[in-house]
Motif scaffolding. Structure first.
Motif, mmCIF file in Angstrom:
data_model
loop_
_atom_site.group_PDB
_atom_site.id
_atom_site.type_symbol
_atom_site.label_atom_id
_atom_site.label_comp_id
_atom_site.label_asym_id
_atom_site.label_seq_id
_atom_site.Cartn_x
_atom_site.Cartn_y
_atom_site.Cartn_z
ATOM 1 N N GLY A 91 0.811 -1.214 0.000
ATOM 2 C CA GLY A 91 0.000 0.000 0.000
ATOM 3 C C GLY A 91 0.842 1.259 0.000
ATOM 4 N N SER A 92 1.925 1.241 0.790
ATOM 5 C CA SER A 92 2.783 2.433 0.878
ATOM 6 C C SER A 92 3.508 2.697 -0.435
ATOM 7 C CB SER A 92 3.787 2.287 2.024
ATOM 8 O OG SER A 92 4.759 1.300 1.731
ATOM 9 N N VAL A 93 4.029 1.626 -1.068
ATOM 10 C CA VAL A 93 4.792 1.804 -2.314
ATOM 11 C C VAL A 93 3.875 2.194 -3.471
ATOM 12 C CG1 VAL A 93 6.347 0.709 -3.975
ATOM 13 C CG2 VAL A 93 6.567 0.177 -1.548
ATOM 14 N N VAL A 94 2.722 1.517 -3.587
ATOM 15 C CA VAL A 94 1.766 1.841 -4.660
ATOM 16 C C VAL A 94 1.258 3.271 -4.497
ATOM 17 C CG1 VAL A 94 -0.506 1.335 -5.629
ATOM 18 C CG2 VAL A 94 1.042 -0.540 -5.093
ATOM 19 N N GLY A 95 0.884 3.641 -3.271
ATOM 20 C CA GLY A 95 0.412 5.002 -3.008
ATOM 21 C C GLY A 95 1.457 6.047 -3.366
ATOM 22 N N GLY A 96 2.714 5.768 -3.010
ATOM 23 C CA GLY A 96 3.805 6.688 -3.340
ATOM 24 C C GLY A 96 3.988 6.833 -4.838
ATOM 25 N N GLY A 166 -1.498 8.973 2.256
ATOM 26 C CA GLY A 166 -1.786 7.560 2.530
ATOM 27 C C GLY A 166 -0.534 6.711 2.516
ATOM 28 N N ALA A 167 0.343 6.958 1.552
ATOM 29 C CA ALA A 167 1.603 6.206 1.449
ATOM 30 C C ALA A 167 2.500 6.476 2.646
ATOM 31 C CB ALA A 167 2.329 6.583 0.155
ATOM 32 N N THR A 168 2.558 7.736 3.065
ATOM 33 C CA THR A 168 3.386 8.110 4.225
ATOM 34 C C THR A 168 2.853 7.461 5.499
ATOM 35 O OG1 THR A 168 3.854 10.237 3.152
ATOM 36 C CG2 THR A 168 4.329 10.076 5.503
ATOM 37 N N ALA A 169 1.531 7.486 5.666
ATOM 38 C CA ALA A 169 0.906 6.862 6.835
ATOM 39 C C ALA A 169 1.137 5.353 6.833
ATOM 40 C CB ALA A 169 -0.595 7.169 6.859
#
Length: 310
Positions: A91-96, A166-169
């Motif tokens: 989730g973090s990588v895709v969001g970023g 979202g990616a940061t969170a």
């Protein structure tokens, strides 16, 4: 007087840090180049390429090159915990990557610098771990800086901003969750073995997501490859660098200290911002620069406050 051995060690650590900076900033800039400038608008597929490279290269590094000892998964519950971490990591990588389609790298880094704020929030929510009030006070400029930078960003995009937050969170949540789920001595994995197990799980999750949400990725990539002859090579290099960034992060952590890593990480963000502005020529305002500077100062103060109140 410095001995030849200490000089060699200093040269080795300096080289590690330079390669670490190069790989991290290189991945960030190549992601932006592919997703925005090349019209390769497939962040899920790109993340899957990164995770595939991490899976293969982690196996080669650990099993064949023996960079770190191989650690086995000892129970089904441990596997489920690693799978949970992998999903959050995805989730973090895709969001970023999605955010890079819509936001300049400079603003992306400004938002990413708020990671300590989310880490402190999740640490309190999950483990009830409290910091000193001064430490929490240092988080005010971290958040205020991003609010100011948002107002001064000429290319602000709400959806991109939401994805970046979202990616940061998710990145902060993963670090807190990792400490909770893999806290027992018998189940602790070093970051390289954790990546070895997380990467294939991530690929299995991302593959159906890419097929459903990015169904024309193969056709469009083939078309783009005829227009940009080095597109395939860029994706391969980008994916290999994604693994290199993880490996070098582990090695820098191993050969320096947590505090050194934190200071270097803050400086790395600033370097990435300067390089991206020079490379992509995205417009910046005084308000945006002031906001980002305030955020970085808050992060530095937060790190110092945590160190003093340990």
């Amino acid at each position: 007087m410095s001995t030849p051995q200490s000089e060699k060690q200093a040269l080795f650590i300096t080289s590690l840090i330079i390669f670490w900076y190069s790989s991290n900033i290189g991945v960030l800039l190549l992601n932006k180049l592919l997703l925005s400038n090349y019209g390769f608008s497939f962040p899920i597929f790109l993340t899957m390429c990164h995770m595939s490279a991490c899976a293969v290269l982690s196996y080669v590094s650990i099993v064949f090159l023996k960079i770190v000892p191989f650690q086995r998964i000892k129970s089904r519950s441990q596997f489920l915990r690693i799978s949970t971490l992998s999903l959050v990591f995805c989730g973090s990588v895709v969001g970023g990557n999605i955010s890079l389609r819509y936001l300049p790298v400079s603003f992306n880094q400004a938002v990413g610098a708020t990671t300590p704020f989310f880490t402190a929030v999740f640490a309190y929510m999950i483990t009830m771990k409290r910091e000193a009030w001064l430490t929490y006070g240092c988080l005010v400029p971290v958040v205020a800086g991003v609010v100011i930078a948002s107002g001064g960003e000429p290319n602000f995009h709400l959806y991109g901003f939401i994805m970046c937050i979202g990616a940061t969170a998710a990145r902060a949540f993963k670090s807190v969750l990792q400490g909770v789920l893999l806290s027992s001595e018998g189940e602790k994995l070093n970051s390289m073995n954790l990546l070895l197990y997380m990467s294939p799980i991530a690929v299995l999750v991302l593959m159906p997501a890419a097929i459903i949400m990015e169904p024309d990725v193969i056709d469009v990539t083939a078309t783009l490859a005829t227009e940009h002859r080095y597109l395939g090579l860029l994706i391969l290099v980008n994916s290999a660098m994604a693994y290199g960034a993880n490996l070098l992060n582990f090695l820098v952590t191993k050969h320096t200290s947590a505090l050194t890593l934190q200071v270097l990480g803050n400086a790395k963000g600033a370097v990435a911002v300067v390089i991206s502005i020079l490379l992509f020529r995205n417009p910046v305002t005084f308000t945006g620069i002031a906001g980002y500077t305030l955020t970085v100062m808050g992060v530095v103060a937060y790190g110092e406050a945590k160190r003093r109140h340990k």
